[in-house]
Each structure stands twice: as C-alpha cells, then as structure tokens.
Design a protein around this motif. Structure first.
Motif, short mmCIF file in Angstrom:
data_model
loop_
_atom_site.label_atom_id
_atom_site.label_comp_id
_atom_site.label_asym_id
_atom_site.label_seq_id
_atom_site.Cartn_x
_atom_site.Cartn_y
_atom_site.Cartn_z
N HIS A 241 45.11 52.41 46.04
CA HIS A 241 45.58 52.93 44.76
C HIS A 241 44.41 53.05 43.78
N CYS A 242 44.39 54.14 43.02
CA CYS A 242 43.34 54.37 42.02
C CYS A 242 43.91 54.29 40.61
N GLY A 243 44.69 53.27 40.35
CA GLY A 243 45.30 53.13 39.03
C GLY A 243 45.95 51.78 38.87
N LYS A 244 46.95 51.73 38.00
CA LYS A 244 47.50 50.45 37.57
C LYS A 244 48.37 49.76 38.61
N GLN A 245 48.65 50.42 39.75
CA GLN A 245 49.40 49.72 40.79
C GLN A 245 48.66 48.46 41.22
N ASN A 246 47.33 48.50 41.21
CA ASN A 246 46.54 47.30 41.54
C ASN A 246 46.82 46.17 40.56
N LEU A 247 46.99 46.50 39.30
CA LEU A 247 47.27 45.48 38.29
C LEU A 247 48.70 44.98 38.41
N ARG A 248 49.62 45.91 38.65
CA ARG A 248 51.01 45.52 38.87
C ARG A 248 51.11 44.57 40.06
N ASP A 249 50.39 44.89 41.13
CA ASP A 249 50.43 44.05 42.33
C ASP A 249 49.90 42.65 42.05
N TRP A 250 48.87 42.53 41.20
CA TRP A 250 48.33 41.19 40.89
C TRP A 250 49.39 40.34 40.19
N PRO A 276 52.28 37.86 28.34
CA PRO A 276 51.78 38.09 29.71
C PRO A 276 50.52 37.30 30.00
N ALA A 277 50.39 36.88 31.23
CA ALA A 277 49.18 36.18 31.65
C ALA A 277 47.99 37.13 31.59
N PRO A 278 46.83 36.63 31.20
CA PRO A 278 45.63 37.49 31.18
C PRO A 278 45.14 37.76 32.60
N LEU A 279 44.51 38.89 32.78
CA LEU A 279 43.91 39.21 34.07
C LEU A 279 42.64 38.38 34.28
N PRO A 280 42.33 38.04 35.53
CA PRO A 280 41.02 37.44 35.80
C PRO A 280 39.91 38.42 35.41
N PRO A 281 38.81 37.94 34.85
CA PRO A 281 37.72 38.85 34.43
C PRO A 281 37.24 39.76 35.55
N ALA A 282 37.26 39.28 36.79
CA ALA A 282 36.80 40.12 37.91
C ALA A 282 37.67 41.36 38.05
N TYR A 283 38.98 41.23 37.80
CA TYR A 283 39.87 42.39 37.89
C TYR A 283 39.54 43.41 36.82
N VAL A 284 39.25 42.94 35.62
CA VAL A 284 38.92 43.86 34.53
C VAL A 284 37.68 44.66 34.88
N ALA A 285 36.64 44.00 35.39
CA ALA A 285 35.39 44.69 35.72
C ALA A 285 35.59 45.70 36.84
N VAL A 286 36.32 45.31 37.88
CA VAL A 286 36.54 46.21 39.01
C VAL A 286 37.38 47.42 38.57
N MET A 287 38.40 47.19 37.76
CA MET A 287 39.23 48.30 37.31
C MET A 287 38.47 49.23 36.37
N LEU A 319 38.71 42.49 46.37
CA LEU A 319 39.27 41.60 45.37
C LEU A 319 40.70 41.20 45.74
N VAL A 320 41.48 42.18 46.17
CA VAL A 320 42.88 41.90 46.54
C VAL A 320 42.93 40.96 47.73
N GLY A 321 41.96 41.06 48.61
CA GLY A 321 41.96 40.24 49.82
C GLY A 321 41.57 38.80 49.60
N ARG A 322 41.14 38.46 48.40
CA ARG A 322 40.72 37.08 48.15
C ARG A 322 41.91 36.13 48.06
#
Length: 322
Positions: A241-250, A276-287, A319-322
């Motif tokens: 996915h090239c959008g917010k589905q990655n964030l929804r999945d987290w 809402p819980a904040p995203l991990p900083p790594a997710y912000v950078a990757v997105m 990142l998702v695989g971690r």
C-alpha cells in the motif's frame, strides 16, 4: 470535500457562492492524516500535504485533457489549489431539487478495480452486511482479487460516518434525474479509466478510488475534490500500500484502533473520545518518504530527492515485519 473536522485539507473561501454564481475556494493540503473516521490524527507526516497537492493538480490536468470537466482552477505552490466553490447541501432546501444548480452533491461515487487486503468489501461481506451480488460479484472474492469489470458503489458524505447506499437512494439524495444519474456513473467510469491507465504506465496498481461532484449553475456535473491522490484512492506498488492503509494497519495490529462506531452509537461527545496513540517515530519517517516517493513517481517531478518507490515500499515492508 468532507467537513473540515474530518478532512486533511483546510478550506478557505475567497468568493462565497450564490444561487446564481459559483464561488472561489482554496484547498490547503496539510500533513495530517485521518483513519477510522476519527478525524485528524495526532502525528503529521512531513511533506504529505505538498506531495498530495501536486498529485491532485497533475490529475486534474490528466482528467481535463480527457474531456472531464473539473472544479480545478490553478495550483498555488507549494500545497494549495484554487477551485470553483459550490454551495453545500445543507445550505439548500431539502430534498435537493433537480432545477437547483451550483451545489455540491452530498454523495461520493466509489469505483473498485481490485479487492486487496484492507478493502471494505471484504469486511462487509464477512459481516453479512452485503452479499456478492450486491456489488456485482458472482461469489465471495479472494484477498487481492482483480475484478473483470469495475464495481461502482455509492456512499453519503455529510454523516459522522459515511454510509453505503443503494443506487436508487443515491439518485434521490443527490436530486438527480435518470439521465443525470447515468451521466454521473459514466463520468466516474471515465475518471477511473484515466487514473488507472496512468497508474499502469508508472508501475502502480489503482485498486480503488472515489469521486465527488458539484452540479454547476448550467446544470452540468463537475468533478470535485482530489481524485487519484492517496487520500482518495488506494494505490499499491508491488503489493504494498502507498498510503494510509499502512497507518490504519498499525493501529489495528497494536490494539490502538479507535472504536468510532461504538463511540457514536453510545452518544459519547467528540471532546470525550480517547486520544489516539501517537505513531512510532520510525513510522512517521518512513511514511514521509513514501508520500514524496509516490508523488514523484506519479507526476514525474523530482522535487525532493525522495527514495525511489521500490526503496520506499521496501522500507514499509521491513517496518511492518518488525
């Protein structure tokens, strides 16, 4: 063109619309994202607004070249577009009258070419909310199924949580006659063809998307909002996915999903909803890299020196695989 509370765009009125004359508005594309119908989430994604804005302006050019009338007027770099502004449905007499003009239809038209993981069709089928026949399918589709022909659906836009509705209900809600409603579907299919064709050319899958429309004062339908951007379409590269589905999945995977449906059903005021819980900083950078990479791939403009899309999507997968 949802209410600002739910939107990732800020709307500025330059000239207000009237019953006789369209107005002028400006969309400011922000770095915010929204999932679960919650509204803006706490973590901005740096660069998302400009990346999305430039994709929107590019897409309007593609669509107008294909003969589709849009509300786009001009790009105001780096992250705004000027557009033709119509009256909102709640500013009109209800129900909408076919003789009325210059208003935004309270309706979104969804088109689906594939049914990847995350598509609401899978969830709704599993819950028994719809049958395969309701969406033009012969059987329950597999995850990732590619459809022989696009599926068209309709949903409301002015509710706290948008509802899927039947074609008949959609026609009535929008105040369209049979000819106008047929034109709405025809234009939407053409929008899908143009955007899906471009996605194919740049190596992306345009799995699904949505379109919104205004009824101009001359009685013609005009394409609105920002079709073909990652906020309005589900774009994938090599199965990622090239959008917010990655964030929804987290949020789902970590148990931080926001139960908006239950909160609304229980009558909990928005100011009392859990934060809402904040995203991990790594997710912000990757997105941030992913949105810029997607925009550069889609438009052909190399503005930020972003990683190529293969590198950006691999970073998402890692990142998702971690």
């Amino acid at each position: 063109m949802m209410p600002v509370l739910h939107s990732t765009k800020n709307v500025h009125v330059v000239e207000p619309p009237t019953a006789e004359r369209e107005g002028v508005g400006v969309f400011e594309y922000t770095d915010h994202f929204s999932v679960f119908h919650h509204g803006r989430m706490p973590d901005p994604i740096p660069g998302k607004g400009e990346a999305t804005c430039r994709m929107a302006a590019f897409n309007f050019g593609l669509l107008e070249e294909a003969g589709i009338r849009t509300h786009f007027r001009r790009l105001i770099a780096p992250d705004r577009i000027e557009f033709t502004l119509a009256r909102l449905p709640e500013q009109l007499d209800q129900p909408l009258m076919q003789t009325a003009g210059n208003y935004l239809l309270p309706l979104q038209v969804l088109f689906r070419n594939e049914l990847p993981p995350g598509s609401s069709v899978h969830r709704r089928l599993a819950a028994g909310d719809i049958t395969p026949a309701d969406v033009g399918l012969d059987a329950v589709p597999a995850l990732g199924a590619k459809l022989r022909r696009p599926v068209i659906e309709y949903a409301t836009t002015r509710d706290d949580v948008n509802r899927f509705i039947t074609p008949g209900a959609a026609r009535h809600l929008a105040g369209l006659d049979d000819e106008q409603f047929a034109a709405l579907r025809e234009i939407t299919c053409k929008v899908n063809t143009v955007l899906t064709g471009h996605a194919d050319r740049v190596g992306l899958s345009h799995c699904d998307g949505k379109a919104e429309y205004l009824m101009a004062s001359d009685g013609q339908l005009v394409l609105a909002d920002s079709p073909g951007t990652p906020d309005e379409s589900r774009l994938m590269f090599d199965g990622v996915h090239c959008g917010k589905q990655n964030l929804r999945d987290w949020y789902v995977r970590t148990g931080n999903q926001i139960p908006v449906g239950k909160l609304l059903a229980d009558g909990v005021p928005r100011d009392r909803w859990p934060k809402p819980a904040p995203l991990p900083p790594a997710y912000v950078a990757v997105m941030a890299d992913l949105y810029r990479s997607l925009s550069e791939t889609w438009t052909g403009e190399q503005r930020w020196g972003a990683p190529d899309l293969q590198t950006s999507t691999r970073a998402v997968t890692d990142l998702v695989g971690r």
